[in-house]
Write a protein that holds these residues in place. Structure first.
Motif, PDB file in Angstrom:
ATOM      1  N   THR A 116     -32.585  19.488  39.450  1.00  0.00           N
ATOM      2  CA  THR A 116     -32.130  20.687  39.099  1.00  0.00           C
ATOM      3  C   THR A 116     -32.137  20.677  37.606  1.00  0.00           C
ATOM      4  O   THR A 116     -31.810  19.749  36.818  1.00  0.00           O
ATOM      5  CB  THR A 116     -30.995  21.109  39.608  1.00  0.00           C
ATOM      6  N   VAL A 117     -32.523  21.912  36.969  1.00  0.00           N
ATOM      7  CA  VAL A 117     -32.671  21.932  35.470  1.00  0.00           C
ATOM      8  C   VAL A 117     -31.082  22.182  34.980  1.00  0.00           C
ATOM      9  O   VAL A 117     -30.337  23.106  35.671  1.00  0.00           O
ATOM     10  CB  VAL A 117     -33.348  23.171  35.089  1.00  0.00           C
ATOM     11  N   SER A 118     -30.569  21.506  34.215  1.00  0.00           N
ATOM     12  CA  SER A 118     -29.370  21.794  33.364  1.00  0.00           C
ATOM     13  C   SER A 118     -29.342  23.039  32.815  1.00  0.00           C
ATOM     14  O   SER A 118     -30.180  23.434  32.192  1.00  0.00           O
ATOM     15  CB  SER A 118     -28.972  20.576  32.315  1.00  0.00           C
ATOM     16  N   ILE A 119     -28.061  23.725  32.722  1.00  0.00           N
ATOM     17  CA  ILE A 119     -27.977  25.091  32.236  1.00  0.00           C
ATOM     18  C   ILE A 119     -26.909  24.945  31.065  1.00  0.00           C
ATOM     19  O   ILE A 119     -26.461  26.139  30.646  1.00  0.00           O
ATOM     20  CB  ILE A 119     -27.566  26.099  33.449  1.00  0.00           C
ATOM     21  N   ARG A 120     -26.495  23.930  30.702  1.00  0.00           N
ATOM     22  CA  ARG A 120     -25.720  23.537  29.674  1.00  0.00           C
ATOM     23  C   ARG A 120     -26.051  24.272  28.193  1.00  0.00           C
ATOM     24  O   ARG A 120     -25.289  24.970  27.752  1.00  0.00           O
ATOM     25  CB  ARG A 120     -25.205  22.224  29.330  1.00  0.00           C
ATOM     26  N   GLY A 121     -27.434  24.243  27.973  1.00  0.00           N
ATOM     27  CA  GLY A 121     -27.883  24.765  26.598  1.00  0.00           C
ATOM     28  C   GLY A 121     -27.980  26.110  26.708  1.00  0.00           C
ATOM     29  O   GLY A 121     -27.567  26.945  26.004  1.00  0.00           O
ATOM     30  N   ALA A 122     -28.192  26.671  28.104  1.00  0.00           N
ATOM     31  CA  ALA A 122     -28.244  28.155  28.255  1.00  0.00           C
ATOM     32  C   ALA A 122     -26.790  28.913  27.956  1.00  0.00           C
ATOM     33  O   ALA A 122     -26.655  29.812  27.522  1.00  0.00           O
ATOM     34  CB  ALA A 122     -28.815  28.706  29.676  1.00  0.00           C
ATOM     35  N   GLN A 123     -25.807  28.174  28.414  1.00  0.00           N
ATOM     36  CA  GLN A 123     -24.277  28.410  28.564  1.00  0.00           C
ATOM     37  C   GLN A 123     -23.931  28.427  27.062  1.00  0.00           C
ATOM     38  O   GLN A 123     -23.251  29.460  26.394  1.00  0.00           O
ATOM     39  CB  GLN A 123     -23.271  27.614  29.075  1.00  0.00           C
ATOM     40  N   SER A 124     -24.436  27.298  26.318  1.00  0.00           N
ATOM     41  CA  SER A 124     -24.111  27.357  24.929  1.00  0.00           C
ATOM     42  C   SER A 124     -24.592  28.481  24.027  1.00  0.00           C
ATOM     43  O   SER A 124     -24.104  28.982  23.063  1.00  0.00           O
ATOM     44  CB  SER A 124     -24.541  26.078  24.242  1.00  0.00           C
ATOM     45  N   LEU A 125     -26.004  28.726  24.364  1.00  0.00           N
ATOM     46  CA  LEU A 125     -26.701  29.785  23.580  1.00  0.00           C
ATOM     47  C   LEU A 125     -25.992  31.045  24.104  1.00  0.00           C
ATOM     48  O   LEU A 125     -25.728  32.237  23.107  1.00  0.00           O
ATOM     49  CB  LEU A 125     -28.151  29.859  24.074  1.00  0.00           C
ATOM     50  N   THR A 126     -25.662  31.397  25.083  1.00  0.00           N
ATOM     51  CA  THR A 126     -25.031  32.780  25.688  1.00  0.00           C
ATOM     52  C   THR A 126     -23.442  32.839  24.927  1.00  0.00           C
ATOM     53  O   THR A 126     -23.387  33.859  24.281  1.00  0.00           O
ATOM     54  CB  THR A 126     -24.542  32.701  27.092  1.00  0.00           C
ATOM     55  N   PHE A 127     -22.983  31.533  24.514  1.00  0.00           N
ATOM     56  CA  PHE A 127     -21.696  31.502  23.905  1.00  0.00           C
ATOM     57  C   PHE A 127     -21.662  32.108  22.351  1.00  0.00           C
ATOM     58  O   PHE A 127     -21.126  32.980  22.049  1.00  0.00           O
ATOM     59  CB  PHE A 127     -20.937  30.292  24.015  1.00  0.00           C
ATOM     60  N   TRP A 128     -23.118  31.593  21.985  1.00  0.00           N
ATOM     61  CA  TRP A 128     -23.122  31.603  20.524  1.00  0.00           C
ATOM     62  C   TRP A 128     -23.577  33.307  20.342  1.00  0.00           C
ATOM     63  O   TRP A 128     -23.235  33.739  19.101  1.00  0.00           O
ATOM     64  CB  TRP A 128     -24.210  30.979  19.787  1.00  0.00           C
ATOM     65  N   ARG A 129     -24.450  33.754  21.399  1.00  0.00           N
ATOM     66  CA  ARG A 129     -24.769  35.122  21.174  1.00  0.00           C
ATOM     67  C   ARG A 129     -23.419  35.952  21.330  1.00  0.00           C
ATOM     68  O   ARG A 129     -23.358  37.115  20.757  1.00  0.00           O
ATOM     69  CB  ARG A 129     -25.755  35.538  22.355  1.00  0.00           C
ATOM     70  N   PHE A 130     -22.679  35.643  22.223  1.00  0.00           N
ATOM     71  CA  PHE A 130     -21.478  36.533  22.264  1.00  0.00           C
ATOM     72  C   PHE A 130     -20.586  36.346  20.941  1.00  0.00           C
ATOM     73  O   PHE A 130     -19.951  37.345  20.581  1.00  0.00           O
ATOM     74  CB  PHE A 130     -20.784  36.059  23.581  1.00  0.00           C
ATOM     75  N   ALA A 131     -20.476  35.172  20.612  1.00  0.00           N
ATOM     76  CA  ALA A 131     -19.718  35.095  19.484  1.00  0.00           C
ATOM     77  C   ALA A 131     -20.238  35.870  18.146  1.00  0.00           C
ATOM     78  O   ALA A 131     -19.521  36.264  17.265  1.00  0.00           O
ATOM     79  CB  ALA A 131     -19.747  33.618  18.862  1.00  0.00           C
ATOM     80  N   ALA A 132     -21.617  35.821  18.273  1.00  0.00           N
ATOM     81  CA  ALA A 132     -22.123  36.736  16.900  1.00  0.00           C
ATOM     82  C   ALA A 132     -22.060  38.040  17.234  1.00  0.00           C
ATOM     83  O   ALA A 132     -21.790  38.986  16.240  1.00  0.00           O
ATOM     84  CB  ALA A 132     -23.457  36.276  17.008  1.00  0.00           C
ATOM     85  N   ALA A 133     -22.094  38.554  18.676  1.00  0.00           N
ATOM     86  CA  ALA A 133     -21.866  39.851  18.860  1.00  0.00           C
ATOM     87  C   ALA A 133     -20.565  40.456  18.540  1.00  0.00           C
ATOM     88  O   ALA A 133     -20.275  41.547  17.869  1.00  0.00           O
ATOM     89  CB  ALA A 133     -22.325  40.309  20.259  1.00  0.00           C
ATOM     90  N   ALA A 134     -19.483  39.628  18.905  1.00  0.00           N
ATOM     91  CA  ALA A 134     -18.189  39.865  18.627  1.00  0.00           C
ATOM     92  C   ALA A 134     -17.893  39.736  17.033  1.00  0.00           C
ATOM     93  O   ALA A 134     -17.075  40.743  16.670  1.00  0.00           O
ATOM     94  CB  ALA A 134     -17.321  38.723  19.214  1.00  0.00           C
TER      95      ALA A 134
END
Length: 133
Positions: A79-97
């Motif tokens: 299975t593909v790790s989604i840790r990188g995607a979660q990190s990217l989502t966090f940074w997108r959220f942080a940038a938007a906030a």
């Protein structure tokens, strides 16, 4: 049912974007089965949206593509790790906030500056009136 009016109402665009409630979505799907014009319009909306997104797409650097292909090669059979995607989502959220906070702070600063100017004008007017008295 007036098909042209239904099509021009904007509900089909909302359907394609996934912005409808479950009830509205079921209604659109029911109408799609009943009216081929609606189904054709949805297909056209999807194709137009895809074409617009492809025009606005940014080609990633070659190094990014290589890194992705290496990850895919490593993950074959697993299975593909989604840790990188979660990190990217966090940074997108942080940038938007942070953008929202900056806009809000700017609006409040402008509002307080306007109030300060009004208060200053009122103080000058009262000071003149007091001098006259």
């Amino acid at each position: 049912m007036n098909i042209r009016e239904y099509i021009s109402s904007g509900i089909l665009e909302s359907y394609v974007m996934g912005e409808l409630t479950a009830q509205e979505r079921a209604e659109v799907e029911r109408n799609m089965d009943l009216y081929p014009e609606i189904k054709a319009e949805i297909r056209q909306i999807e194709e137009t949206q895809e074409a617009m997104l492809m025009q606005a797409a940014v080609r990633p650097r070659l190094s990014v593509r290589s890194a992705i292909m290496e990850k895919v090669a490593e993950s074959r059979g697993r299975t593909v790790s989604i840790r990188g995607a979660q990190s990217l989502t966090f940074w997108r959220f942080a940038a938007a906030a942070s953008i929202v906070v900056a806009i809000l702070a700017s609006a409040l600063a402008y509002n307080y500056r306007q109030r300060w100017k009004e208060t200053e004008s009122s103080l000058i007017a009262l000071s003149r009136q007091n001098t006259q008295i």
